[in-house]
Design an enzyme around this catalytic site. Structure first.
Site, PDB file in Angstrom:
ATOM      1  N   TYR A  58       4.397  -2.537  -0.475  1.00 38.03           N
ATOM      2  CA  TYR A  58       5.031  -2.779  -1.707  1.00 38.03           C
ATOM      3  C   TYR A  58       6.297  -1.787  -1.792  1.00 38.03           C
ATOM      4  O   TYR A  58       6.212  -0.659  -2.484  1.00 38.03           O
ATOM      5  CB  TYR A  58       4.033  -2.718  -2.814  1.00 38.03           C
ATOM      6  CG  TYR A  58       2.969  -3.590  -2.747  1.00 38.03           C
ATOM      7  CD1 TYR A  58       2.956  -4.652  -2.073  1.00 38.03           C
ATOM      8  CD2 TYR A  58       1.702  -3.442  -3.570  1.00 38.03           C
ATOM      9  CE1 TYR A  58       1.982  -5.710  -1.757  1.00 38.03           C
ATOM     10  CE2 TYR A  58       0.802  -4.282  -3.500  1.00 38.03           C
ATOM     11  CZ  TYR A  58       0.699  -5.347  -2.623  1.00 38.03           C
ATOM     12  OH  TYR A  58      -0.348  -6.231  -2.524  1.00 38.03           O
ATOM     13  N   HIS A 143      -4.948  -4.954   5.069  1.00 37.34           N
ATOM     14  CA  HIS A 143      -4.162  -5.528   4.306  1.00 37.34           C
ATOM     15  C   HIS A 143      -3.719  -6.673   5.278  1.00 37.34           C
ATOM     16  O   HIS A 143      -2.932  -6.423   6.149  1.00 37.34           O
ATOM     17  CB  HIS A 143      -3.027  -4.829   3.882  1.00 37.34           C
ATOM     18  CG  HIS A 143      -2.100  -5.463   2.858  1.00 37.34           C
ATOM     19  ND1 HIS A 143      -0.975  -4.747   2.612  1.00 37.34           N
ATOM     20  CD2 HIS A 143      -2.106  -6.606   2.245  1.00 37.34           C
ATOM     21  CE1 HIS A 143      -0.320  -5.466   1.719  1.00 37.34           C
ATOM     22  NE2 HIS A 143      -1.070  -6.614   1.494  1.00 37.34           N
TER      23      HIS A 143
END
Length: 332
Positions: A58, A143
């Site tokens: 992110y 992830h």
């Protein structure tokens, strides 16, 4: 063969029903100032949020840095922090341009490299702790390992299991927007939690086919992300997005019908969308991304909004929810 299940790790998942997703404060799509990022996290805290989720991906680490800074002076024992492994950040040979191709309005100072090796897991966590400036991470998610499933299962997961046994991480999870791979992990590992994005909502109940029943059976807790399916259930209208693309006409029509039923019962569609996942016993938390205090305040208010049993009954009667889909039981 299914792995025998040990008692689940629940402490890290008992923080709050509403979790804060920090992709937005990593400049997802458009910039957010440092001040707005800090005030958004503060608003989450003031509205009872005690579960915060981030990732190196992110904003090329910006989300971790901002979230760590915002949480640093808050009582550490009162909140749960999760981040993710699988993408290592490496300095880019060129600092020209931005990262918008990957969805983040930040300078392209680094590049991402997939790595689900044991060494990659350790390095990723060391880097994350440095960016966060905090003493520990409560939940570590694998992830998006969709294209790296075997390495994630045979290298990354055993390393996380070793770190969990040492107390370096509190719980192990997998975060993805599909159901087959996390079901594989639930069946064959001692994973603690699944972060499932977009696959258990008022418009998409794929998670109910296998993953959620299996998680309930095995004592694995589930965090549900993407309850608005990337925007359509927040504000159904022509041009709204569903799973990050323009909503097909049939899906838009279904969302508008859901909204109409909710309106007849005096319930905003957002409230029903946020409350719906808690009908399943495996669901512990709903994760909502926010980039402003107003957004997180709205999510907290919507989750507190009463959703009467009659609303769920009408959704079933109209075929908008199948008879086998569990719904929340309102407590008066």
């Amino acid at each position: 063969m299914t792995t025998p299940r040990r008692p689940p790790v629940t402490r890290a998942l008992a923080a709050s029903e509403l979790a804060f997703g920090a992709a937005g404060i990593g400049n997802l799509f458009t910039p957010v100032s440092d001040e707005d990022a800090a005030s958004t996290v503060a608003a989450a805290w003031n509205n009872g949020v005690r579960h915060f989720d981030t990732a190196p991906h992110y904003g090329l680490g910006l989300s971790e840095r901002r979230l760590g800074e915002a949480l640093r002076d808050l009582p550490r024992e009162q909140y749960t922090l999760s981040t993710k492994v699988g993408r290592l950040l490496e300095p880019s040979s060129s600092t020209d341009g931005d990262d918008l191709a990957n969805g983040f309005a930040v300078p392209a100072t680094h590049r991402r490299r997939w790595d689900f090796s044991a060494h990659g897991v350790r390095r990723s966590l060391e880097d994350s702790l440095e960016r966060l400036g905090l003493d520990r991470i409560d939940i570590v998610y694998l992830h998006d390992p969709d294209d790296h499933a075997d390495q994630a299962l045979t290298e990354a997961y055993p390393e996380l299991e070793h770190l969990r046994a040492q107390g370096i991480v509190g719980a192990i999870g997998i975060g993805t927007n599909q159901t087959a791979l996390p079901a594989r992990f639930v069946r064959h590992t001692d994973i603690d939690v699944v972060l499932l994005a977009g696959r258990y909502s008022l418009l998409d109940q794929q998670g109910l086919t296998e993953l959620l029943p299996l998680a309930a059976e095995r004592g694995v807790r589930v965090v549900i992300g993407g309850v608005f399916n990337s925007g359509l259930l927040a504000d159904p209208r022509p041009g709204a997005t569903f799973d990050y693309a323009a909503a097909p006409d049939a899906v838009l029509a279904r969302a508008l019908e859901l909204k109409a039923v909710c309106a007849r019962h005096g319930v905003p569609l957002r409230a029903a969308a946020l409350r719906f996942p808690f009908g399943h016993s495996a669901v512990a938390t709903v994760l909502v991304g926010a980039r402003s205090p107003a957004e997180i305040q709205d999510a907290a208010a919507m989750l507190r909004h009463r959703v009467p049993a009659a609303l769920w009954a009408e959704l079933r009667q109209r075929g908008l929810l199948a008879p086998n889909v569990p719904v929340p039981q309102e407590v008066d």
